[in-house]
Scaffold this active site. Structure first.
Site, PDB file in Angstrom:
ATOM      1  N   CYS A 123      -6.670   0.882   2.722  1.00 48.58           N
ATOM      2  CA  CYS A 123      -7.686   1.930   2.688  1.00 48.58           C
ATOM      3  C   CYS A 123      -7.513   2.884   1.515  1.00 48.58           C
ATOM      4  O   CYS A 123      -8.453   3.584   1.142  1.00 48.58           O
ATOM      5  CB  CYS A 123      -7.658   2.736   3.979  1.00 48.58           C
ATOM      6  SG  CYS A 123      -8.139   1.783   5.405  1.00 48.58           S
ATOM      7  N   ASN A 154     -11.984  -3.260   0.193  1.00 50.23           N
ATOM      8  CA  ASN A 154     -10.865  -3.584   1.079  1.00 50.23           C
ATOM      9  C   ASN A 154     -11.383  -4.061   2.428  1.00 50.23           C
ATOM     10  O   ASN A 154     -11.596  -5.246   2.646  1.00 50.23           O
ATOM     11  CB  ASN A 154      -9.961  -2.362   1.239  1.00 50.23           C
ATOM     12  CG  ASN A 154      -8.934  -2.538   2.329  1.00 50.23           C
ATOM     13  OD1 ASN A 154      -8.295  -3.589   2.416  1.00 50.23           O
ATOM     14  ND2 ASN A 154      -8.774  -1.551   3.195  1.00 50.23           N
ATOM     15  N   GLU A 155     -11.637  -3.098   3.291  1.00 54.57           N
ATOM     16  CA  GLU A 155     -11.956  -3.444   4.676  1.00 54.57           C
ATOM     17  C   GLU A 155     -13.397  -3.002   4.960  1.00 54.57           C
ATOM     18  O   GLU A 155     -13.648  -2.285   5.912  1.00 54.57           O
ATOM     19  CB  GLU A 155     -10.972  -2.694   5.567  1.00 54.57           C
ATOM     20  CG  GLU A 155     -10.642  -3.343   6.847  1.00 54.57           C
ATOM     21  CD  GLU A 155      -9.514  -2.623   7.575  1.00 54.57           C
ATOM     22  OE1 GLU A 155      -9.598  -1.392   7.743  1.00 54.57           O
ATOM     23  OE2 GLU A 155      -8.547  -3.287   7.969  1.00 54.57           O
ATOM     24  N   GLU A 205       0.857  -1.188   0.000  1.00 57.51           N
ATOM     25  CA  GLU A 205       0.000   0.000   0.000  1.00 57.51           C
ATOM     26  C   GLU A 205       0.888   1.230   0.000  1.00 57.51           C
ATOM     27  O   GLU A 205       1.946   1.254   0.644  1.00 57.51           O
ATOM     28  CB  GLU A 205      -0.900   0.012   1.241  1.00 57.51           C
ATOM     29  CG  GLU A 205      -1.728   1.304   1.326  1.00 57.51           C
ATOM     30  CD  GLU A 205      -2.871   1.250   2.326  1.00 57.51           C
ATOM     31  OE1 GLU A 205      -2.814   0.428   3.254  1.00 57.51           O
ATOM     32  OE2 GLU A 205      -3.812   2.044   2.155  1.00 57.51           O
TER      33      GLU A 205
END
Ligand code: AHR
Length: 660
Positions: free
Chosen positions: A250, A381-382, A52
């Site tokens: 994120c 993603n999350e 990331e």
């Protein structure tokens, strides 16, 4: 060195209690190694990399560009730039000044208009990413686009200057003709310096326009022009990762939907890639980084290429129409989701399509005629909650209708348990999701306690991708977290549990991957770097030992018929590598004293020679640093005794035993 004393004490007292229970004798354990096939394959994707652009991992890190805000695109267009002799922003007859010209019809919309009134005095400087690092004996390519507007500016003089104002290297470029032109020059610094700046002066008076002022080392990974930092890619290569997950994290989601990662804006000509604020720019008030943007010089083509270089499966993760739920949690309405889904379909075409397809053609034109053979895609993603499941369903249907063989990674939210996690798993199971991503940033104690986490997972449900994990020495998002030996050891113990459950857990990755020593937002991280060097943390060496020794088939190692998952502070897993003809045993000892083990092999023929790799450190708070990597694997050789493997496992250590 500071460590979390609570966790440290808990871990130690557990061990000491056990030790006293043994009346002060060195423990000896008798283990059984059963070579009978378990029919469980270790997937090639078992140990991978999570990348990331956080902590200056891409711009200022892996992407080897040395000029920050090279095309004046940040929302404060002079971020990174200074005009030390221009006293005000208004015209200054003593030197000169710079204005930003904006053309909103373009993706690279800004350029600098520089008016030089006094060429003895006008200076423009770029500070780089916390300085510009230079290595003696290496060469650096400077390039810039320039349009000679008026006057008689005949040369651009560029120097790299250290913090004392000493010129380390300089070069002049003759300006000729009108219209926009690209100019190139080469620096050959005679000294290694960690923090220089680029200084630009002008010969003559007049007006020029400048854009894309760029500086790259020539010695990049594979020597690619405008490529990646060699020492950092080498560290990734040495991990022998099974996959490369990109671009996050994120950052995929963005703080708002407008700031989400849009892969289509990251391919094609580098200078046309529209810059975007980095989500981590102001992610944490305790680590504000207002100069953190994304140039996308490392874009989706380069990520795929990197995965290929590493021999890793590319694993792109895309926005599912939900901005980061820790930030705005902005949602795309269901009726507006199509463009997001189309992005996913087009990405598969970009990676795998031929030159006759719209997106495949772009990949071919970028220099990669062969498909990238992408097999996985992540949706969100999350994310958590019903909004996610609703959106996931739409993606799944569309992707599998067109590309039935692509494996989809779905998410279970930011925590390894709790309401969101349980809901996500329940729904994803009903939907027969293929691979579910789990994230855990937790204490070392949690990792030690959870070595059996997957022992009772449903064998007929979705596979698990342990996509982001790292033991936190103080607590999640705490700036004092350290990559100390306790965190690495607890991860190693936990990883034996991942490996023992390789029928359920098919992909795993530590997170985050990289951190710039002066530009980070999140700690701990696997690899730390500055402008010149990088070092591997103990956590890196744990990852490396597991990944380099993942084997091909799971076999059983046990004590009294039970797996080793923390009883007596011992953890273990074993594999066979059918390609190399090796049996590999990993044992973690979290006792504060050496423990002896005698391993009795059954249903397996072993050679006499045992290679023993040891990773340990005297103190649980010990760390590696830029000066020394004191915590790194060392190798010994042993022999079988009476057909058994008898070895000592040092206090607080991971050992890997390899026998042909
Ligand atoms: O790894 C850092 C962040 O942690 C990731 O961006 C996010 O997915 C998680 O919350």
């Amino acid at each position: 060195m500071k460590i979390n004393t609570k966790i440290f004490t808990a871990a130690i007292s557990l061990s000491v209690a056990l030790f006293s229970a043994q009346n002060g004798n060195v423990q000896k354990h008798f283990l059984d190694l059963d070579g009978t096939s378990t029919n469980i394959k270790i997937q090639s994707t078992m140990y991978g990399i999570f990348f990331e652009d956080i902590n200056f991992a891409a711009d200022g890190g892996l992407y080897a560009e040395l000029i920050k805000n090279r095309s004046f695109e940040f929302d404060e267009p002079l971020t990174g730039w200074k005009q030390p002799n221009t006293k005000t922003l208004s015209p200054n007859l003593d030197s000169g000044f710079l204005t930003i010209i904006t053309d909103r019809s373009k993706t690279n919309k800004n350029y600098a208009r520089i008016t030089v009134w006094n060429d003895k005095n006008y200076v423009l400087e770029n500070e780089g990413f916390r300085g510009i690092g230079l290595h003696q004996g290496e060469k650096y390519d400077l390039s810039f686009n320039l349009e000679n507007v008026s006057g008689n500016i005949s040369a651009i003089n560029t120097s790299l200057i250290d913090e004392n104002g000493t010129v380390i290297s300089s070069v002049s470029t003759i300006i000729k003709g009108g219209g926009w032109q690209k100019y190139n020059a080469v620096f050959a610094p005679a000294k290694t310096v960690e923090k220089t700046k680029l200084q630009i002066t002008f010969t003559g008076k007049g007006i020029v326009n400048m854009d894309m002022i760029s500086l790259f080392p020539q010695d990049t990974w594979k020597g690619r022009k405008g490529g990646l930092r060699k020492d950092l890619v080498q560290k990734l290569y040495d991990l022998q990762p099974g996959f490369l997950r990109f671009p996050g994290g994120c950052i995929v989601e963005g703080r708002t939907l407008a700031e989400r990662y849009q892969w289509k804006k990251t391919v094609g000509k580098t200078e046309d890639r529209e810059n975007l604020i980095n989500k981590w720019n102001n992610g944490f008030s305790h680590r504000l980084t207002p100069d953190y943007w994304q140039s996308f010089g490392l874009g989706f083509f380069e990520y795929f290429q990197l995965a290929e270089d590493l021999g890793a499966e590319p694993l792109p993760i895309l926005s599912c129409g939900m901005a980061c739920q820790f930030n705005t949690a902005e949602l795309v309405k269901m009726e507006d989701l199509d463009p997001y889904v189309q992005d996913a379909l087009d990405l598969i075409e970009f990676a795998n399509g031929d030159a006759h397809t719209k997106w495949g053609k772009i990949r071919v034109e970028m220099g990669h005629p062969k498909p990238f053979n992408m097999k996985f895609i992540g949706v969100g993603n999350e994310q958590w909650g019903a909004d996610y499941i609703e959106r996931y369903k739409v993606f799944e249907k569309a992707i599998h209708a067109k590309y039935p063989d692509i494996k989809i990674i779905s998410g279970s939210g930011p925590s390894p348990d709790g309401e969101f996690f349980d809901y996500g798993w329940k729904e994803l199971k009903k939907l027969k999701a293929q691979i579910v991503d789990e994230h855990y940033y937790n204490s070392p104690e949690w990792f030690l306690k959870n070595a059996g986490r997957y022992d009772n997972y449903d064998r007929s449900g979705p596979k698990v991708f342990a996509g982001e994990y790292a033991a936190q020495s103080v607590g999640v998002v705490k700036p004092d977290n350290k990559n100390n030996w306790l965190t690495a050891l607890s991860e190693a113990a936990f990883m034996t549990g991942l490996e023992r459950n390789a029928d359920v857990v098919t992909m795993t990755s530590y997170a985050p991957l990289f951190a710039h020593a002066d530009g980070w937002q999140w700690t701990p991280d696997l690899i730390w770097f500055n402008n010149l060097k990088s070092y591997a943390t103990p956590n890196y060496y744990v990852q490396k030992l597991f990944s380099n020794n993942k084997g091909t088939d799971l076999i059983k190692i046990s004590e009294n018929g039970k797996p080793l998952k923390g009883e007596n502070n011992l953890y273990a897993s074993a594999v066979r590598d059918n390609k190399k003809g090796e049996t590999i045993i990993k044992i973690v000892n979290t006792n504060p004293l050496e423990t002896l083990v005698e391993i009795n092999p059954k249903n397996i023929k072993l050679n006499n020679d045992v290679t023993k790799i040891i990773l340990t450190s005297p103190g649980l708070s010990d760390e590696n640093n830029f000066q020394t990597e004191t915590i790194k694997p060392i190798e010994e050789t042993h022999s079988l005794k009476n057909g058994k493997i008898s070895v000592g496992i040092p206090a607080n250590s991971l050992i890997v035993l390899k026998i042909k």
